[in-house]
Scaffold this motif. Structure first.
Motif, PDB file in Angstrom:
ATOM      1  N   PRO A   1       0.836  -1.202   0.000  1.00 33.36           N
ATOM      2  CA  PRO A   1       0.000   0.000   0.000  1.00 33.36           C
ATOM      3  C   PRO A   1       0.871   1.252   0.000  1.00 33.36           C
ATOM      4  O   PRO A   1       1.959   1.274   0.563  1.00 33.36           O
ATOM      5  N   ALA A   2       0.377   2.264  -0.664  1.00 31.05           N
ATOM      6  CA  ALA A   2       1.103   3.528  -0.717  1.00 31.05           C
ATOM      7  C   ALA A   2       1.002   4.223   0.627  1.00 31.05           C
ATOM      8  O   ALA A   2      -0.009   4.132   1.318  1.00 31.05           O
ATOM      9  N   GLY A   3       2.034   4.902   1.034  1.00 34.98           N
ATOM     10  CA  GLY A   3       2.038   5.644   2.293  1.00 34.98           C
ATOM     11  C   GLY A   3       1.301   6.964   2.146  1.00 34.98           C
ATOM     12  O   GLY A   3       0.870   7.340   1.059  1.00 34.98           O
ATOM     13  N   PRO A   4       1.140   7.693   3.250  1.00 39.94           N
ATOM     14  CA  PRO A   4       0.461   8.974   3.201  1.00 39.94           C
ATOM     15  C   PRO A   4       1.226   9.969   2.328  1.00 39.94           C
ATOM     16  O   PRO A   4       2.453   9.996   2.336  1.00 39.94           O
TER      17      PRO A   4
ATOM     18  N   ALA B   1      -2.150  20.535   8.696  1.00 36.39           N
ATOM     19  CA  ALA B   1      -0.979  19.960   8.024  1.00 36.39           C
ATOM     20  C   ALA B   1      -0.537  18.668   8.695  1.00 36.39           C
ATOM     21  O   ALA B   1       0.096  17.824   8.056  1.00 36.39           O
ATOM     22  N   ASP B   2      -0.883  18.482   9.972  1.00 35.31           N
ATOM     23  CA  ASP B   2      -0.526  17.240  10.670  1.00 35.31           C
ATOM     24  C   ASP B   2      -1.175  16.026  10.009  1.00 35.31           C
ATOM     25  O   ASP B   2      -0.635  14.924  10.069  1.00 35.31           O
ATOM     26  N   ALA B   3      -2.328  16.228   9.403  1.00 36.40           N
ATOM     27  CA  ALA B   3      -3.032  15.112   8.765  1.00 36.40           C
ATOM     28  C   ALA B   3      -2.320  14.642   7.502  1.00 36.40           C
ATOM     29  O   ALA B   3      -2.516  13.508   7.066  1.00 36.40           O
ATOM     30  N   ASP B   4      -1.484  15.502   6.919  1.00 37.02           N
ATOM     31  CA  ASP B   4      -0.781  15.137   5.684  1.00 37.02           C
ATOM     32  C   ASP B   4       0.142  13.940   5.867  1.00 37.02           C
ATOM     33  O   ASP B   4       0.418  13.224   4.919  1.00 37.02           O
ATOM     34  N   HIS B   5       0.617  13.721   7.078  1.00 36.45           N
ATOM     35  CA  HIS B   5       1.602  12.664   7.307  1.00 36.45           C
ATOM     36  C   HIS B   5       1.003  11.449   8.011  1.00 36.45           C
ATOM     37  O   HIS B   5       1.733  10.551   8.409  1.00 36.45           O
ATOM     38  N   LEU B   6      -0.318  11.446   8.164  1.00 34.65           N
ATOM     39  CA  LEU B   6      -0.990  10.339   8.844  1.00 34.65           C
ATOM     40  C   LEU B   6      -1.750   9.488   7.850  1.00 34.65           C
ATOM     41  O   LEU B   6      -2.166   9.969   6.795  1.00 34.65           O
TER      42      LEU B   6
ATOM     43  N   ALA C   1      -5.163   7.538   6.701  1.00 38.13           N
ATOM     44  CA  ALA C   1      -6.531   8.077   6.684  1.00 38.13           C
ATOM     45  C   ALA C   1      -7.241   7.902   8.020  1.00 38.13           C
ATOM     46  O   ALA C   1      -7.997   8.787   8.436  1.00 38.13           O
ATOM     47  N   ASP C   2      -7.000   6.810   8.729  1.00 42.70           N
ATOM     48  CA  ASP C   2      -7.696   6.609  10.003  1.00 42.70           C
ATOM     49  C   ASP C   2      -7.207   7.573  11.081  1.00 42.70           C
ATOM     50  O   ASP C   2      -7.875   7.775  12.090  1.00 42.70           O
ATOM     51  N   GLY C   3      -6.080   8.234  10.886  1.00 43.34           N
ATOM     52  CA  GLY C   3      -5.583   9.221  11.835  1.00 43.34           C
ATOM     53  C   GLY C   3      -6.100  10.621  11.571  1.00 43.34           C
ATOM     54  O   GLY C   3      -5.941  11.522  12.390  1.00 43.34           O
ATOM     55  N   HIS C   4      -6.747  10.834  10.431  1.00 38.37           N
ATOM     56  CA  HIS C   4      -7.251  12.158  10.080  1.00 38.37           C
ATOM     57  C   HIS C   4      -8.371  12.605  11.002  1.00 38.37           C
ATOM     58  O   HIS C   4      -8.482  13.795  11.312  1.00 38.37           O
TER      59      HIS C   4
END
Length: 92
Positions: A25-28, A51-56, A58-61
């Motif tokens: 699977p592709a990473g964030p 911007a923190d969501a950019d590196h998480l 999808a379930d961390g968004h």
């Protein structure tokens, strides 16, 4: 026609790098959304938190979005609150 298809399959080795890459699977990946400053420091800080969501994954968004939403709602609620009198504004 079937000869062409079998030739194409024969050219690609079974353990090729392309097939290995597609299996993982592709990473964030950052979306690169530009955040224009609003001029209100509190609101800008909450929007920068997105911007923190950019590196998480999808379930961390969800956690980030809920935190930002809560902060923006508090900023809007503060606009409706009556001003608190200063220490010398309450003179009789």
């Amino acid at each position: 026609m079937t000869d062409e298809a079998s030739e194409t399959r024969a050219e690609e080795p079974a353990g090729s790098a392309e097939s290995a890459e597609s299996a993982e699977p592709a990473g964030p990946v950052a979306l690169g959304v530009v955040r224009t400053p609003t001029g209100h420091a509190g609101v800008d800080a909450h929007l920068a938190r997105l911007a923190d969501a950019d590196h998480l994954a999808a379930d961390g968004h969800v956690e980030v979005y809920e935190d930002v939403h809560r902060g923006l709602r508090e900023a809007l609620t503060a606009l409706d609150a009556p001003p608190v009198p200063g220490p010398y504004e309450n003179r009789s």
